[in-house]
Design a protein around this motif. Structure first.
Motif, mmCIF file in Angstrom:
data_model
loop_
_atom_site.group_PDB
_atom_site.id
_atom_site.type_symbol
_atom_site.label_atom_id
_atom_site.label_comp_id
_atom_site.label_asym_id
_atom_site.label_seq_id
_atom_site.Cartn_x
_atom_site.Cartn_y
_atom_site.Cartn_z
ATOM 1 N N ALA A 1 -48.553 43.960 66.182
ATOM 2 C CA ALA A 1 -48.975 44.073 67.588
ATOM 3 C C ALA A 1 -50.408 44.593 67.707
ATOM 4 N N GLU A 2 -50.727 45.621 66.919
ATOM 5 C CA GLU A 2 -52.079 46.190 67.048
ATOM 6 C C GLU A 2 -53.143 45.213 66.584
ATOM 7 N N GLU A 3 -52.861 44.514 65.490
ATOM 8 C CA GLU A 3 -53.829 43.545 64.972
ATOM 9 C C GLU A 3 -54.057 42.428 66.004
ATOM 10 N N LEU A 4 -52.979 41.928 66.577
ATOM 11 C CA LEU A 4 -53.113 40.829 67.547
ATOM 12 C C LEU A 4 -53.844 41.289 68.803
ATOM 13 N N THR A 5 -53.540 42.505 69.235
ATOM 14 C CA THR A 5 -54.217 43.029 70.417
ATOM 15 C C THR A 5 -55.698 43.256 70.142
ATOM 16 N N ALA A 6 -56.006 43.690 68.907
ATOM 17 C CA ALA A 6 -57.422 43.890 68.560
ATOM 18 C C ALA A 6 -58.161 42.551 68.586
ATOM 19 N N LEU A 7 -57.550 41.513 68.038
ATOM 20 C CA LEU A 7 -58.182 40.188 68.088
ATOM 21 C C LEU A 7 -58.383 39.762 69.546
ATOM 22 N N ASP A 8 -57.383 40.042 70.376
ATOM 23 C CA ASP A 8 -57.445 39.633 71.781
ATOM 24 C C ASP A 8 -58.457 40.463 72.561
ATOM 25 N N SER A 9 -58.704 41.703 72.121
ATOM 26 C CA SER A 9 -59.685 42.515 72.856
ATOM 27 C C SER A 9 -61.094 41.984 72.609
ATOM 28 N N ALA A 10 -61.287 41.267 71.478
ATOM 29 C CA ALA A 10 -62.608 40.704 71.203
ATOM 30 C C ALA A 10 -62.918 39.528 72.121
ATOM 31 N N ILE A 11 -61.917 38.693 72.403
ATOM 32 C CA ILE A 11 -62.226 37.463 73.162
ATOM 33 C C ILE A 11 -61.285 37.217 74.331
ATOM 34 N N GLY A 12 -60.354 38.139 74.606
ATOM 35 C CA GLY A 12 -59.401 37.891 75.689
ATOM 36 C C GLY A 12 -59.221 39.135 76.530
ATOM 37 N N ASP A 13 -57.969 39.417 76.872
ATOM 38 C CA ASP A 13 -57.730 40.572 77.737
ATOM 39 C C ASP A 13 -56.901 41.647 77.042
ATOM 40 N N ALA A 14 -56.946 41.651 75.705
ATOM 41 C CA ALA A 14 -56.391 42.773 74.922
ATOM 42 C C ALA A 14 -54.924 43.035 75.188
ATOM 43 N N ASP A 15 -54.150 41.963 75.385
ATOM 44 C CA ASP A 15 -52.723 42.208 75.602
ATOM 45 C C ASP A 15 -51.810 41.345 74.738
ATOM 46 N N HIS A 16 -52.367 40.468 73.893
ATOM 47 C CA HIS A 16 -51.500 39.515 73.189
ATOM 48 C C HIS A 16 -50.470 40.214 72.308
ATOM 49 N N GLY A 17 -50.920 41.217 71.535
ATOM 50 C CA GLY A 17 -49.990 41.912 70.655
ATOM 51 C C GLY A 17 -48.919 42.656 71.431
ATOM 52 N N LEU A 18 -49.330 43.352 72.472
ATOM 53 C CA LEU A 18 -48.375 44.119 73.287
ATOM 54 C C LEU A 18 -47.390 43.183 73.967
ATOM 55 N N ASN A 19 -47.890 42.047 74.462
ATOM 56 C CA ASN A 19 -47.011 41.089 75.132
ATOM 57 C C ASN A 19 -45.987 40.498 74.169
ATOM 58 N N MET A 20 -46.464 40.102 72.980
ATOM 59 C CA MET A 20 -45.550 39.512 71.999
ATOM 60 C C MET A 20 -44.539 40.555 71.521
ATOM 61 N N LYS A 21 -44.993 41.797 71.392
ATOM 62 C CA LYS A 21 -44.091 42.885 70.983
ATOM 63 C C LYS A 21 -42.977 43.047 72.032
ATOM 64 N N ARG A 22 -43.378 43.069 73.300
ATOM 65 C CA ARG A 22 -42.385 43.205 74.365
ATOM 66 C C ARG A 22 -41.380 42.056 74.308
ATOM 67 N N GLY A 23 -41.888 40.847 74.071
ATOM 68 C CA GLY A 23 -41.020 39.673 74.010
ATOM 69 C C GLY A 23 -40.021 39.744 72.866
ATOM 70 N N PHE A 24 -40.511 40.113 71.689
ATOM 71 C CA PHE A 24 -39.605 40.126 70.529
ATOM 72 C C PHE A 24 -38.692 41.349 70.525
ATOM 73 N N GLU A 25 -39.114 42.438 71.150
ATOM 74 C CA GLU A 25 -38.173 43.555 71.332
ATOM 75 C C GLU A 25 -37.015 43.116 72.227
ATOM 76 N N ALA A 26 -37.336 42.299 73.225
ATOM 77 C CA ALA A 26 -36.282 41.778 74.105
ATOM 78 C C ALA A 26 -35.370 40.826 73.335
ATOM 79 N N VAL A 27 -35.954 40.026 72.422
ATOM 80 C CA VAL A 27 -35.143 39.126 71.598
ATOM 81 C C VAL A 27 -34.178 39.949 70.738
ATOM 82 N N LEU A 28 -34.685 41.043 70.139
ATOM 83 C CA LEU A 28 -33.813 41.894 69.318
ATOM 84 C C LEU A 28 -32.686 42.495 70.162
#
Lengths: 128, 200
Positions: free
Chosen positions: B20-47
């Motif tokens: 999650a942190e790595e993905l969010t860091a990549l997203d903070s460079a070129i996006g809105d810094a939420d990709h890792g957190l969003n995917m984490k929330r999604g897969f926690e819900a899957v679990l």
């Protein structure tokens, strides 16, 4: 009946603020739904909240959705696809700025405009 | 072969959550810094939904994974990855052969392209998934070649200029950063290879 308006922003505050502007400038006769924030309440959008907002603004004359940034549009499209076909056919997403678009769309709706009129009026803002 | 669904869900969730942190860091460079957190929330819900998901036949289970991501991720990646899983669930037979996987992924990539109004070359997840679908369709794929292709295609998004998604707002400034969606897709592909190959 009057066309309903739905406001979808990444920010719950922006969504509520835009809805306040519609209420004050256009009045209460336009069915209005709004939502903002991801499922945890942070910045983002939520399909579940968008579905609830569409429900709240539902009108048999149709519903026009105003969105802010990319994810709001993608999540709104997803929400629309999850609805029954007869409802899907009565919902459009307007390519317009969310705040100004919502006010213009609601103004057109309150004057009895059709769904196509409402969408066109909101989108005139982008064409300038 | 029957899909080892529980191992796939456990490992996929664990690795996405750990990244999650790595993905969010990549997203903070070129996006809105939420990709890792969003995917984490999604897969926690899957679990959290795992018992209900595993009680279903494989196709329905994958569709439920997709729907959970759609409802819980909270960014554009929710509908995009959600649609990917939902289409795989629809297209994959219960005991998929390699040719079935190739056909299902091709169908899923087509749906993701439509959902994102995007294509290969726009600096998105499709830059990994599109070439992978072509590679599987060639019939010459091995676990090693799939891993290598995914890594190479994710890396290849670094010099690209984004034309879709939030990164496209940056224009030229999106150049020089790996696309976070391409990276999360690579991670998922690697994980699927590891689980299917029994390397855990």
């Amino acid at each position: 009946m009057t066309v309903g308006i739905v406001i979808v922003s990444h920010s719950p505050d922006v969504a509520r603020g835009a809805a306040d502007m519609v209420r004050q400038m256009v009045g209460d006769e336009v069915p209005l739904g709004f939502c903002g924030g991801n499922p945890d309440g942070g910045l983002g959008t939520s399909v579940e909240k968008i579905l609830a907002a569409i429900d709240q603004a539902w009108s048999e004359d149709g519903v026009a959705i105003l969105v802010d940034l990319g994810g709001a549009e993608t999540n709104s499209e997803m929400a629309i696809e999850m609805l029954p076909d007869e409802r899907q056919a009565k919902i459009v997403i307007c390519n317009a700025p969310v705040v100004e678009g919502a006010v213009m769309a609601a103004t057109e709706a309150s004057g009895g405009g059709s769904l196509a009129d409402v969408k066109r009026t909101a989108e005139e803002l982008s064409a300038q | 072969m029957a899909l080892p669904l529980e191992a796939l869900l456990d490992t996929l969730s664990a690795r996405i959550i750990a990244a999650a942190e790595e993905l969010t860091a990549l997203d903070s460079a070129i996006g809105d810094a939420d990709h890792g957190l969003n995917m984490k929330r999604g897969f926690e819900a899957v679990l959290a939904e795992k018992p209900a998901i595993l009680a279903k036949p494989p196709g329905e289970a994958l569709k439920t994974v997709g729907m959970t991501l759609v409802m819980k991720v909270g960014g554009a990646s929710g509908p995009l990855y959600g649609t990917l899983f939902m289409t795989l669930g629809k297209e994959l037979p219960d005991d998929p052969a390699p040719a079935d996987a190739a056909r299902a992924l091709a169908a899923a990539v087509a749906v993701v392209k439509a959902r994102g109004k995007s294509d290969v070359g726009c600096k998105t997840m499709l830059d990994v998934l599109g070439p992978l679908a072509d590679h599987l369709a060639s019939g010459a794929a091995s676990f090693a070649s799939v891993r290598a292709l995914a890594a190479e295609r994710a890396q290849a998004t670094v010099p690209m200029k984004a034309t879709r998604g939030r990164a496209s707002f940056l224009g030229e400034r999106s150049i020089g950063h790996m696309d976070p969606g391409a990276r999360s897709s690579q991670l998922m592909i690697e994980t699927v290879c590891d689980v299917l190959e029994g390397r855990l």
